[in-house]
Design a protein around this motif. Structure first.
Motif, PDB file in Angstrom:
ATOM      1  N   ILE A 148       0.843  -1.203   0.000  1.00 33.68           N
ATOM      2  CA  ILE A 148       0.000   0.000   0.000  1.00 33.68           C
ATOM      3  C   ILE A 148       0.877   1.252   0.000  1.00 33.68           C
ATOM      4  N   SER A 149       1.944   1.226   0.833  1.00 34.38           N
ATOM      5  CA  SER A 149       2.870   2.359   0.890  1.00 34.38           C
ATOM      6  C   SER A 149       3.512   2.595  -0.469  1.00 34.38           C
ATOM      7  N   ALA A 150       3.940   1.491  -1.112  1.00 31.22           N
ATOM      8  CA  ALA A 150       4.560   1.632  -2.433  1.00 31.22           C
ATOM      9  C   ALA A 150       3.552   2.168  -3.443  1.00 31.22           C
ATOM     10  N   GLY A 151       2.301   1.687  -3.353  1.00 28.36           N
ATOM     11  CA  GLY A 151       1.260   2.177  -4.259  1.00 28.36           C
ATOM     12  C   GLY A 151       0.987   3.653  -4.068  1.00 28.36           C
ATOM     13  N   LEU A 152       0.922   4.098  -2.818  1.00 31.40           N
ATOM     14  CA  LEU A 152       0.706   5.527  -2.543  1.00 31.40           C
ATOM     15  C   LEU A 152       1.846   6.371  -3.094  1.00 31.40           C
TER      16      LEU A 152
END
Length: 550
Positions: free
Chosen positions: A491-495
């Motif tokens: 999720i962090s990488a996607g954000l």
């Protein structure tokens, strides 16, 4: 609960068993005579087996090499059963000869010495002279012994069948007893028919002719029958008379080395070996050693010899997978096999031997360990391997007594390496490589269609995959934590990626010339990333502390 098949087995043996009542009465009297019910010692067990007769003496001889089943004290005591038994009267010997020849013994021999050279449970041997002056040894089978042993074996089978039917004994014990009785039945059938030993003598003498200082008696087929065996008379001192050999100035370590080299050659190079190499079957004279009493021999085919080599290489390289595959190529499955557990058991056994000094490794016991591991997985090896294990156990016992410094493992290794450069071995490896290559090519050719059909079946719902993973709770907890952290990291990488894309656009509102949505995305990615790192460090710290506590 007993099955109908077991009931039929009991009924069948009962119909065949015509002598159990009388024989059981004799057995009860012998057991009472030795007060067997008040306790059994190794010495008392030996006396009981001797009184019970040849069949039970033979059982004791077989059991003496099964230290995996019996305490060492009993195995050592049962070794005494190899000693001579009281001889039969000379007039009985003459009667046996004349019945076998259907003529007077004097038509064959000019003389026979009344005192036997040796007397065993099945036969006894006399020195005789042919009419041309040739001195020979004459082995005469005891009258009625074949019928007596057959009746005893039937009785034992009857008792085993009754025990199985009534569930009186554990299944693993019954399998062990069944194996012993099967081995007893097979070996006695061979020992009772002297024509088999005659052929063994001929083949053995031919096989060892190139071994320097090693020989065996030549048979005389024209004078031999199934009950009488006439062979070359050899002189010397039996290996079990160690003191006599020392008094004669014999070099016992050199004799031990020659015996070990000869036996390994028989097994690895020839595939035809003496299955009972105890000291009473090895004679020493000025010319070297003489192998006698070829009533029990073992045979390994070329493929079996190759597999024995693979087994030794698997042990030498500490490769449990190679060892497992080599054994499975010959083993017969009598029930379900847990291949994962089998591989683990092989690895555990090899770890034990890897930590031991090479000189301390007993090949016979290693074979016994392998056989017992396979037994736990409902696997059994051919009788030739059982005989091989027993032969090595006996041989190493002989060497421990006369030449303890000899390392049989080293001798075996040399012969196995030598085999790897023989033409037959290279031809076998080439054939094996060709076969595996052809099989791989065929598998590669069919793989696309098989994969396509499998995917098609999955798409139609015709194929289901079920998995049952039984994991400890702490392992499951760790997996859940790792999965959660991995999800947050994604999720962090996607954000971060999404915010980077947004920041390249003129989207309003903006802060410091950067779209507000992109800035918030960067902030969220940063917070999640820091949280993932902190949690990962905390989990690792907890695991380290737990390991220290344990």
């Amino acid at each position: 609960m007993a099955t109908f098949k077991e009931f039929l087995r009991v009924a069948e043996i009962t119909v065949k068993d015509k002598t159990s009542g009388k024989r059981m009465k004799e057995i009860r009297q012998i057991l009472a005579k030795h007060h067997a019910m008040s306790g059994l010692t190794p010495e008392k067990a030996v006396a009981i087996l001797e009184d019970l007769g040849p069949t039970y003496v033979k059982i004791g001889q077989i059991a003496s090499n099964r230290s995996d089943l019996l305490p060492k004290g009993y195995c050592d005591a049962f070794e005494k059963l190899r000693a001579d038994v009281p001889p039969m009267p000379f007039n009985t010997v003459v009667e046996c000869l004349e019945t076998s020849f259907d003529a007077s013994w004097q038509t064959v021999f000019s003389s026979i010495e009344e005192k036997p050279l040796g007397s065993a449970s099945i036969a006894q041997v006399h020195k005789a002279t042919l009419h041309d002056g040739t001195v020979v040894a004459v082995k005469v089978r005891r009258p009625g012994i074949a019928q007596e042993m057959a009746e005893d074996i039937t009785l034992i089978k009857h008792l085993i069948a009754l025990a199985e039917f009534s569930n009186m004994a554990p299944d693993n014990l019954m399998l062990t007893i069944d194996d012993l009785v099967s081995e007893l039945e097979r070996t006695t059938a061979e020992e009772l028919d002297f024509t088999i030993e005659l052929e063994n003598l001929k083949r053995f003498h031919e096989e060892i002719k190139d071994q320097q200082g090693v020989t065996s008696p030549l048979p005389y087929p024209e004078y031999s029958t199934d009950r009488v065996l006439v062979m070359e008379y050899v002189t010397g001192t039996l290996l079990d008379n160690k003191k006599r050999l020392q008094d004669l100035g014999k070099n016992l370590p050199a004799i031990g080395e020659r015996i070990a080299q000869s036996y390994v050659t028989q097994v690895i190079d020839d595939g035809f070996f003496h299955a009972d190499p105890h000291p009473g079957n090895i004679m020493v004279n000025d010319d070297g050693i003489v192998w006698i009493d070829l009533g029990m021999t073992g045979t390994l085919t070329s493929s079996e010899r190759a597999i024995v080599g693979k087994v030794f290489r698997g042990v030498a390289l500490n490769d449990p997978y190679a060892l497992k595959e080599a054994l499975l190529s010959l083993a017969k499955a009598d029930g379900p096999v847990d291949h994962g557990m089998l591989l683990e058991q092989m690895g555990g056994m090899l770890d034990t031997y890897a930590s031991a000094d090479l000189s301390d490794i007993n090949i016979g016991m290693a074979f016994v360990d392998v056989i017992e591991i396979l037994r736990t997985q409902n696997l059994s090896l051919p009788p030739s391997f059982t005989m091989l294990a027993r032969g090595f156990l006996t041989l190493e016992g002989v060497l421990t007594d006369i030449a303890p410094s000899i390392n049989v493992v080293d001798i075996v290794s040399v012969h196995v390496k030598k085999q790897m450069w023989t033409l037959s071995y290279l031809e076998g490896k080439a054939q094996e490589l060709f076969t595996s290559t052809a099989a791989s090519a065929e598998a590669m050719a069919t793989l696309p269609s098989q994969l396509s059909r499998t995917l098609d079946m999955l798409d139609r719902g015709q194929l289901k995959v079920a998995m049952d993973m039984k994991l400890p709770h702490d392992v499951k907890g760790t997996l859940y934590q790792v999965a959660s952290l991995l999800a947050l990291a994604l999720i962090s990488a996607g954000l971060f990626v999404g915010s980077s894309i947004v920041c390249t656009t003129p989207m309003q509102p903006q802060i410091f010339d950067v779209p507000l949505l992109g800035a918030l995305g960067y902030l969220g990615a940063f917070v999640l990333g820091v949280y993932v790192i902190v949690r990962a460090v905390a989990i690792r710290h907890q695991q380290v502390n737990d390991e220290k506590i344990k």
